[in-house]
Motif scaffolding. Structure first.
Motif, short mmCIF file in Angstrom:
data_model
loop_
_atom_site.label_atom_id
_atom_site.label_comp_id
_atom_site.label_asym_id
_atom_site.label_seq_id
_atom_site.Cartn_x
_atom_site.Cartn_y
_atom_site.Cartn_z
N ALA A 33 0.17 -0.92 -7.17
CA ALA A 33 0.99 0.20 -7.64
C ALA A 33 0.48 1.51 -7.05
CB ALA A 33 0.95 0.25 -9.17
N ARG A 34 -0.83 1.66 -7.00
CA ARG A 34 -1.42 2.89 -6.44
C ARG A 34 -1.00 3.10 -5.00
NH1 ARG A 34 -6.53 3.09 -3.64
NH2 ARG A 34 -7.17 5.27 -3.29
N VAL A 35 -1.05 2.05 -4.20
CA VAL A 35 -0.67 2.17 -2.79
C VAL A 35 0.81 2.53 -2.66
CG1 VAL A 35 -0.43 0.92 -0.60
CG2 VAL A 35 -2.48 0.58 -2.01
N LEU A 36 1.65 1.81 -3.40
CA LEU A 36 3.08 2.06 -3.32
C LEU A 36 3.43 3.49 -3.73
CD1 LEU A 36 4.38 -1.31 -4.82
CD2 LEU A 36 4.26 -0.69 -2.41
N GLU A 37 2.74 3.98 -4.74
CA GLU A 37 3.00 5.34 -5.22
C GLU A 37 2.57 6.39 -4.20
OE1 GLU A 37 0.76 5.21 -8.77
OE2 GLU A 37 2.20 3.93 -9.83
N LYS A 38 1.50 6.11 -3.47
CA LYS A 38 0.97 7.09 -2.51
C LYS A 38 1.75 7.12 -1.20
CE LYS A 38 -2.85 8.51 -4.70
NZ LYS A 38 -3.16 9.93 -4.98
N CYS A 39 2.50 6.04 -0.92
CA CYS A 39 3.27 5.99 0.33
C CYS A 39 4.65 6.57 0.04
CB CYS A 39 3.36 4.55 0.83
SG CYS A 39 1.75 3.82 1.21
N GLY A 40 4.75 7.88 0.15
CA GLY A 40 5.91 8.61 -0.35
C GLY A 40 7.23 8.33 0.33
N ASP A 41 7.21 7.86 1.59
CA ASP A 41 8.46 7.62 2.32
C ASP A 41 8.81 6.14 2.41
OD1 ASP A 41 8.94 10.40 3.01
OD2 ASP A 41 7.23 10.21 4.39
N LEU A 42 8.04 5.30 1.75
CA LEU A 42 8.22 3.85 1.87
C LEU A 42 9.51 3.40 1.18
CD1 LEU A 42 6.94 1.20 2.86
CD2 LEU A 42 5.76 1.04 0.66
N ARG A 43 10.33 2.64 1.94
CA ARG A 43 11.60 2.14 1.40
C ARG A 43 11.68 0.62 1.38
NH1 ARG A 43 16.22 3.00 4.06
NH2 ARG A 43 15.40 3.62 6.09
N ALA A 44 10.85 -0.04 2.19
CA ALA A 44 10.96 -1.50 2.27
C ALA A 44 9.63 -2.13 2.65
CB ALA A 44 12.03 -1.89 3.30
N VAL A 45 9.36 -3.29 2.04
CA VAL A 45 8.17 -4.09 2.35
C VAL A 45 8.62 -5.49 2.73
CG1 VAL A 45 6.07 -5.15 1.43
CG2 VAL A 45 6.65 -2.79 0.81
N SER A 46 8.19 -5.93 3.89
CA SER A 46 8.53 -7.28 4.37
C SER A 46 7.25 -8.10 4.42
CB SER A 46 9.15 -7.20 5.77
OG SER A 46 9.48 -8.49 6.24
N LYS A 47 7.24 -9.20 3.64
CA LYS A 47 6.05 -10.04 3.59
C LYS A 47 6.01 -10.97 4.79
CE LYS A 47 2.49 -12.34 2.18
NZ LYS A 47 1.29 -12.05 1.44
N TYR A 48 4.89 -10.95 5.49
CA TYR A 48 4.63 -11.82 6.63
C TYR A 48 4.09 -13.12 6.06
CZ TYR A 48 2.03 -13.04 11.00
OH TYR A 48 1.50 -13.63 12.12
N GLY A 49 5.01 -13.98 5.62
CA GLY A 49 4.64 -15.19 4.91
C GLY A 49 5.50 -15.31 3.66
N VAL A 50 4.98 -16.04 2.68
CA VAL A 50 5.79 -16.35 1.49
C VAL A 50 5.20 -15.73 0.22
CG1 VAL A 50 6.78 -18.19 0.09
CG2 VAL A 50 6.57 -18.50 2.57
N GLY A 51 3.93 -16.01 -0.07
CA GLY A 51 3.32 -15.56 -1.32
C GLY A 51 3.26 -14.05 -1.42
N MET A 52 3.71 -13.51 -2.54
CA MET A 52 3.78 -12.05 -2.70
C MET A 52 2.90 -11.53 -3.83
SD MET A 52 7.74 -11.14 -1.77
CE MET A 52 8.54 -12.05 -3.10
N ASP A 53 1.85 -12.28 -4.18
CA ASP A 53 0.99 -11.86 -5.28
C ASP A 53 0.11 -10.66 -4.93
OD1 ASP A 53 0.16 -14.42 -3.85
OD2 ASP A 53 -1.78 -13.67 -4.51
N ASN A 54 0.06 -10.27 -3.65
CA ASN A 54 -0.69 -9.07 -3.27
C ASN A 54 0.16 -7.81 -3.34
OD1 ASN A 54 0.71 -10.27 -0.98
ND2 ASN A 54 -0.25 -8.69 0.30
N ILE A 55 1.42 -7.96 -3.77
CA ILE A 55 2.35 -6.84 -3.86
C ILE A 55 2.71 -6.63 -5.34
CG2 ILE A 55 4.59 -5.92 -3.12
CD1 ILE A 55 4.48 -8.04 -0.83
N ASP A 56 2.63 -5.40 -5.80
CA ASP A 56 3.05 -5.11 -7.18
C ASP A 56 4.57 -5.02 -7.19
OD1 ASP A 56 3.68 -3.95 -9.69
OD2 ASP A 56 1.67 -3.09 -9.82
N LEU A 57 5.20 -6.15 -7.42
CA LEU A 57 6.66 -6.24 -7.33
C LEU A 57 7.35 -5.40 -8.40
CD1 LEU A 57 6.99 -10.07 -6.60
CD2 LEU A 57 7.11 -8.19 -4.96
N GLU A 58 6.75 -5.36 -9.58
CA GLU A 58 7.35 -4.58 -10.67
C GLU A 58 7.39 -3.10 -10.34
OE1 GLU A 58 6.57 -3.75 -15.44
OE2 GLU A 58 5.64 -5.48 -14.46
N ARG A 59 6.28 -2.60 -9.81
CA ARG A 59 6.23 -1.17 -9.45
C ARG A 59 7.14 -0.88 -8.26
NH1 ARG A 59 6.81 3.28 -11.07
NH2 ARG A 59 5.46 5.03 -10.52
#
Length: 315
Positions: A64-90
């Protein structure tokens, strides 16, 4: 301001030419991870705090901290399948789209899981090392043919494992509360069980193919080990958090199960002196399930396509 995309996976660079051409063709400046290591939260924030509209991410943390600090971020594409390193809710709360590269690494991970089954059953690496030291002693192995395999997680990777192990004439049962594919079961002669305890108690080999969530964390624990066969083999090519590692150490050192072979760990790489790594019946590979030429190439292209699709849709 120039639009930017950050690409974090180290192996991406092995097949970066076409993806970079795809991104640059629509005006994106590409920032690559040239550190040779997984990025930290601070690394990502420093690289993506301004101007970065998209990230192609591997196992690097997008909290969540990273996503909040990246002010222009609009999309995240996972290189692979598992997404447990991404705060999907935030990400949802911030309006950031997230998509994974489903199906790109299924075959590679499945083949590794089966390779670890053979390694565990026949002690291949240990025999090879012995012979190199001019030691011709042998360790008695076991056949996989006819053994009962429990596939925990019936997604794409689990299905690929099940299909191949049926070809090895193993008795295969899938456990997955969300599995609904009777046609697959009938086609490949695979069974399905809703009873996790009974299945893990009867299985000769258990292989894990599911994400790490609140519900699945430490699903393989002391209670499970206590009911498994003493000859059982545990394979984990999914996520380290699925297994209680302290309980695994006690199960392996106390003879509750025979062998555990993992491609993942709760802390990667493990700390020096980790007690599990001192056990001869614990095998660990460095998260190489998707690290094949074919999978890396597929993931690089698919994750780039997914990112461009999300960014275009948000314009």
């Amino acid at each position: 301001m120039t639009k930017k995309v950050l690409i974090t996976p180290k192996s991406f660079q092995k097949h970066k030419q076409k993806p970079m051409e795809m991104l640059e063709a629509v005006g994106y400046e590409v920032i690559l991870n040239t550190t040779g290591r997984t990025l930290t939260e601070d690394d990502i924030i420093e690289a993506a705090k301004t101007g970065v509209e998209g990230i192609i991410v591997g196992v690097d943390p997008l909290s969540a901290r990273v996503l909040e600090k990246c002010g222009d971020l609009r999309a995240v594409s996972k290189y692979g399948v598992g997404m447990d390193n991404i705060d999907l809710e935030r990400a949802v709360q911030l309006g950031i789209q997230v998509k994974n590269a489903v199906g790109t690494n299924s075959i590679s991970v499945a083949e590794l899981a089966i390779g670890l089954m053979f390694e565990s059953a026949r002690h291949l690496s240990e025999h090879i090392e012995r012979v190199k030291k001019f030691d011709w002693d042998r360790i008695m192995g076991t056949e996989l043919t006819g053994k009962h395999l429990a596939v925990i997680g019936g997604g794409q990777i689990g299905k690929e494992v099940a299909k191949r192990c049926r070809g090895l004439q193993m008795d295969v049962t899938i456990y997955d509360p969300f599995f609904h594919d009777p046609a697959f079961l009938e086609k490949y002669g695979v069974k399905y069980s809703e009873d996790f305890e009974a299945l893990t108690r009867s299985a000769d080999v258990i292989t894990l193919h599911l994400p790490a969530t609140r519900d699945t964390k430490h699903m393989i624990n002391a209670d499970v080990f206590g009911k498994m066969k003493p000859t059982a083999i545990l394979i984990n090519t999914a996520r380290g958090e699925l297994v209680d590692e302290q309980a695994l150490y006690e199960a392996l050192s106390g003879g509750q199960i025979a062998v555990a072979a993992q491609d993942v760990y709760s802390k990667e790489p493990p700390e020096e002196g980790d007690p599990l790594l001192s056990l001869s019946n614990f095998l660990l590979t460095p998260h190489l399930g998707a690290f094949t030429k074919e999978a890396v190439e597929r993931m690089a292209i698919r994750s780039t396509e997914n990112l461009l699709e999300m960014l275009k849709g948000g314009e």
